[in-house]
Write a protein that holds these residues in place. Structure first.
Motif, PDB file in Angstrom:
ATOM      1  N   ALA A  18      38.550  45.756  -2.085  1.00 29.08           N
ATOM      2  CA  ALA A  18      39.687  44.794  -2.012  1.00 29.08           C
ATOM      3  C   ALA A  18      39.080  43.485  -2.833  1.00 29.08           C
ATOM      4  O   ALA A  18      38.003  42.929  -2.731  1.00 29.08           O
ATOM      5  CB  ALA A  18      39.380  44.153  -0.418  1.00 29.08           C
ATOM      6  N   ALA A  19      40.127  43.328  -3.670  1.00 25.80           N
ATOM      7  CA  ALA A  19      39.557  42.100  -4.395  1.00 25.80           C
ATOM      8  C   ALA A  19      40.826  41.434  -5.081  1.00 25.80           C
ATOM      9  O   ALA A  19      41.298  41.302  -6.152  1.00 25.80           O
ATOM     10  CB  ALA A  19      38.930  42.884  -5.964  1.00 25.80           C
ATOM     11  N   ALA A  20      41.500  40.783  -4.021  1.00 25.80           N
ATOM     12  CA  ALA A  20      42.867  39.990  -4.175  1.00 25.80           C
ATOM     13  C   ALA A  20      42.589  38.303  -4.105  1.00 25.80           C
ATOM     14  O   ALA A  20      43.308  37.711  -4.821  1.00 25.80           O
ATOM     15  CB  ALA A  20      43.650  40.365  -3.276  1.00 25.80           C
ATOM     16  N   ILE A  44      42.579  50.272  -4.982  1.00 23.30           N
ATOM     17  CA  ILE A  44      42.018  48.939  -5.335  1.00 23.30           C
ATOM     18  C   ILE A  44      43.202  47.893  -4.987  1.00 23.30           C
ATOM     19  O   ILE A  44      44.195  47.877  -5.634  1.00 23.30           O
ATOM     20  CB  ILE A  44      41.504  48.955  -6.760  1.00 23.30           C
ATOM     21  CG1 ILE A  44      40.792  50.233  -6.954  1.00 23.30           C
ATOM     22  CG2 ILE A  44      41.129  48.000  -7.275  1.00 23.30           C
ATOM     23  CD1 ILE A  44      40.627  50.639  -8.296  1.00 23.30           C
ATOM     24  N   VAL A  45      42.555  46.884  -4.335  1.00 24.24           N
ATOM     25  CA  VAL A  45      43.747  45.798  -3.892  1.00 24.24           C
ATOM     26  C   VAL A  45      43.397  44.578  -4.899  1.00 24.24           C
ATOM     27  O   VAL A  45      42.407  44.211  -4.629  1.00 24.24           O
ATOM     28  CB  VAL A  45      43.761  45.515  -2.542  1.00 24.24           C
ATOM     29  CG1 VAL A  45      44.600  44.362  -2.373  1.00 24.24           C
ATOM     30  CG2 VAL A  45      43.873  46.524  -1.484  1.00 24.24           C
ATOM     31  N   GLY A  46      44.063  44.392  -6.103  1.00 20.12           N
ATOM     32  CA  GLY A  46      43.687  43.472  -7.021  1.00 20.12           C
ATOM     33  C   GLY A  46      43.651  44.280  -8.473  1.00 20.12           C
ATOM     34  O   GLY A  46      43.182  45.414  -8.411  1.00 20.12           O
ATOM     35  N   GLY A  68      35.654  37.456   3.405  1.00 17.93           N
ATOM     36  CA  GLY A  68      36.221  38.561   2.419  1.00 17.93           C
ATOM     37  C   GLY A  68      37.449  38.573   2.305  1.00 17.93           C
ATOM     38  O   GLY A  68      38.296  37.972   2.929  1.00 17.93           O
ATOM     39  N   ASP A  69      37.958  39.795   1.657  1.00 15.14           N
ATOM     40  CA  ASP A  69      39.300  39.963   1.643  1.00 15.14           C
ATOM     41  C   ASP A  69      39.851  41.127   2.747  1.00 15.14           C
ATOM     42  O   ASP A  69      40.666  41.399   2.987  1.00 15.14           O
ATOM     43  CB  ASP A  69      39.732  40.735   0.180  1.00 15.14           C
ATOM     44  CG  ASP A  69      39.715  39.603  -0.722  1.00 15.14           C
ATOM     45  OD1 ASP A  69      39.808  38.293  -0.593  1.00 15.14           O
ATOM     46  OD2 ASP A  69      40.264  39.923  -1.914  1.00 15.14           O
ATOM     47  N   VAL A  70      38.578  41.339   3.434  1.00  7.97           N
ATOM     48  CA  VAL A  70      38.863  42.324   4.708  1.00  7.97           C
ATOM     49  C   VAL A  70      38.653  41.875   6.107  1.00  7.97           C
ATOM     50  O   VAL A  70      37.652  40.846   6.053  1.00  7.97           O
ATOM     51  CB  VAL A  70      38.037  43.934   4.484  1.00  7.97           C
ATOM     52  CG1 VAL A  70      38.266  44.680   5.477  1.00  7.97           C
ATOM     53  CG2 VAL A  70      38.395  44.323   3.046  1.00  7.97           C
ATOM     54  N   CYS A  82      30.519  43.149 -14.671  1.00  7.73           N
ATOM     55  CA  CYS A  82      29.160  43.403 -13.396  1.00  7.73           C
ATOM     56  C   CYS A  82      29.734  43.854 -12.220  1.00  7.73           C
ATOM     57  O   CYS A  82      29.078  44.745 -11.467  1.00  7.73           O
ATOM     58  CB  CYS A  82      28.771  41.953 -13.643  1.00  7.73           C
ATOM     59  SG  CYS A  82      28.019  41.503 -15.106  1.00  7.73           S
ATOM     60  N   THR A  83      30.819  43.134 -11.780  1.00  5.40           N
ATOM     61  CA  THR A  83      31.114  43.465 -10.360  1.00  5.40           C
ATOM     62  C   THR A  83      31.536  44.781 -10.114  1.00  5.40           C
ATOM     63  O   THR A  83      30.939  45.474  -9.327  1.00  5.40           O
ATOM     64  CB  THR A  83      32.228  42.381  -9.960  1.00  5.40           C
ATOM     65  OG1 THR A  83      31.854  41.193 -10.384  1.00  5.40           O
ATOM     66  CG2 THR A  83      32.607  42.534  -8.531  1.00  5.40           C
ATOM     67  N   PRO A  84      32.438  45.522 -10.873  1.00  6.95           N
ATOM     68  CA  PRO A  84      32.781  47.015 -10.817  1.00  6.95           C
ATOM     69  C   PRO A  84      31.655  47.779 -10.966  1.00  6.95           C
ATOM     70  O   PRO A  84      31.571  48.794 -10.087  1.00  6.95           O
ATOM     71  CB  PRO A  84      34.158  47.046 -11.980  1.00  6.95           C
ATOM     72  CG  PRO A  84      34.461  45.812 -12.352  1.00  6.95           C
ATOM     73  CD  PRO A  84      33.397  44.861 -12.215  1.00  6.95           C
TER      74      PRO A  84
END
Ligand code: NAD
Length: 283
Positions: A208-210, A164-166, A242-244, A141-143
């Motif tokens: 960003a997904a870390a 892609i970070v993660g 968030g991660d940013v 779902c998320t991607p």
């Protein structure tokens, strides 16, 4: 430069409206109302909020919502039995077990117990394999939500360098597979990646997904890049970030997603859309 905001709340509301309309048409044709079973084991507060939002999404789109709340000491065997019953239930088209499960539960066994045709999270090796083979079926779902957001910018994605970070199997890895489908050139970064700032600086699109608050600094962002922030982190003062580093990144990016109100609502909208798709597969 001040970035345009990609408004996940607005885009997800449009997706939900379209799902509700399609469901109304299905019911008029005498077809089954799509059903989603959301299984929660234990009482983790964050999981309870996620589950509540998913059930609310069902109400908004007229999806039949089956709530299964199990105690935290539910055994692996009991959980797998519940999943098997849901696999056999014709009123249930989608099955979601909220993660993370309690530590005594084998996560992979749960993923593989769900029928691939009811796997609305898109985590089953069958569905991930379909995505890897570029013939997606039920997509994580998320991607997939991120791709829908990128499409709304109108930017041609082909040939774009994406960092892609993660590298999780839930977000980072399928994100790269989605990017390949759009003819982008993805780089996946993780804990052992050398010189993360350099990898981000080269990117036309950053995802960003870390799960690390404001890990990606504004000065790392290439002028005009698109920045998608998947991270959801709660700070000790209760604030969600968030991660940013959003305020700084916003000054360099062309498009950026906020937290909250960005990727989060899109994930739920795609979950509902996957449930409708699973019902169509079962027709
Ligand atoms: P995860 O912990 O499974 O994976 C994190 C990944 O990031 C790993 O590959 C790890 O190696 C990498 N990483 C961690 N720190 C790093 C660093 N300093 N440098 C480079 N790489 C690093 O997490 P996940 O399940 O993929 O989730 C990631 C984030 O996205 C979390 O904040 C989570 O809450 C959020 N999330 C949001 C949604 C949504 O709907 N918005 C959905 C899923 C996850």
């Amino acid at each position: 430069m001040v970035a345009n905001i990609i408004d996940g709340k607005k885009i997800s509301a449009e997706i939900k409206q379209s799902i509700a309309k399609k469901i109304e048409q299905r019911i008029k044709k005498g077809l089954k109302r799509p059903g989603l079973a959301v299984v929660l084991v234990g009482e983790d507060p964050a999981s309870q909020i996620y589950v509540k939002n998913k059930r609310k999404g069902c109400e908004q789109t007229n999806i039949y919502s089956m709530a299964i709340d199990l105690p935290k000491d539910t055994t692996q065997e009991e959980l797998l039995k519940t999943i098997e019953e849901l696999n056999q239930n014709d009123d249930v088209h989608g099955i979601l077990v909220q993660f993370p499960p309690p530590p005594h539960i084998d996560r992979q066994a749960v993923i593989e117990a769900i029928s691939p045709l009811k796997d609305v999270d898109g985590f089953h090796p069958y569905n991930l394999g379909h995505l890897a083979q570029k013939v997606p079926l039920l997509r994580p779902c998320t991607p997939y939500g991120v791709m829908k957001m990128l499409k709304t910018t109108g930017v041609d994605l082909a040939g774009k360098d994406v960092t892609i970070v993660g590298a999780s199997t839930v977000v980072g890895l399928p994100m790269a597979l989605e990017m390949l489908l759009e003819h982008c050139t993805p780089t996946i970064c993780h804990h052992s990646t050398k010189d993360l700032p350099a990898k981000v600086r080269q990117a036309d699109i950053v995802v960003a997904a870390a799960g690390k608050p404001e890990l990606v600094k504004g000065e790392w962002i290439k002028e005009g890049a698109i920045v998608i922030d998947v991270g959801i982190n709660r700070l000790p003062d209760g604030k969600l970030v968030g991660d940013v580093a959003f305020e700084e990144a916003k000054k360099r990016a062309s498009w950026i997603t906020p937290v909250p109100g960005g990727v989060g609502p899109m994930t739920i909208a795609i979950l509902l859309s996957n449930t409708l798709e699973a019902a169509e597969l079962a027709d």
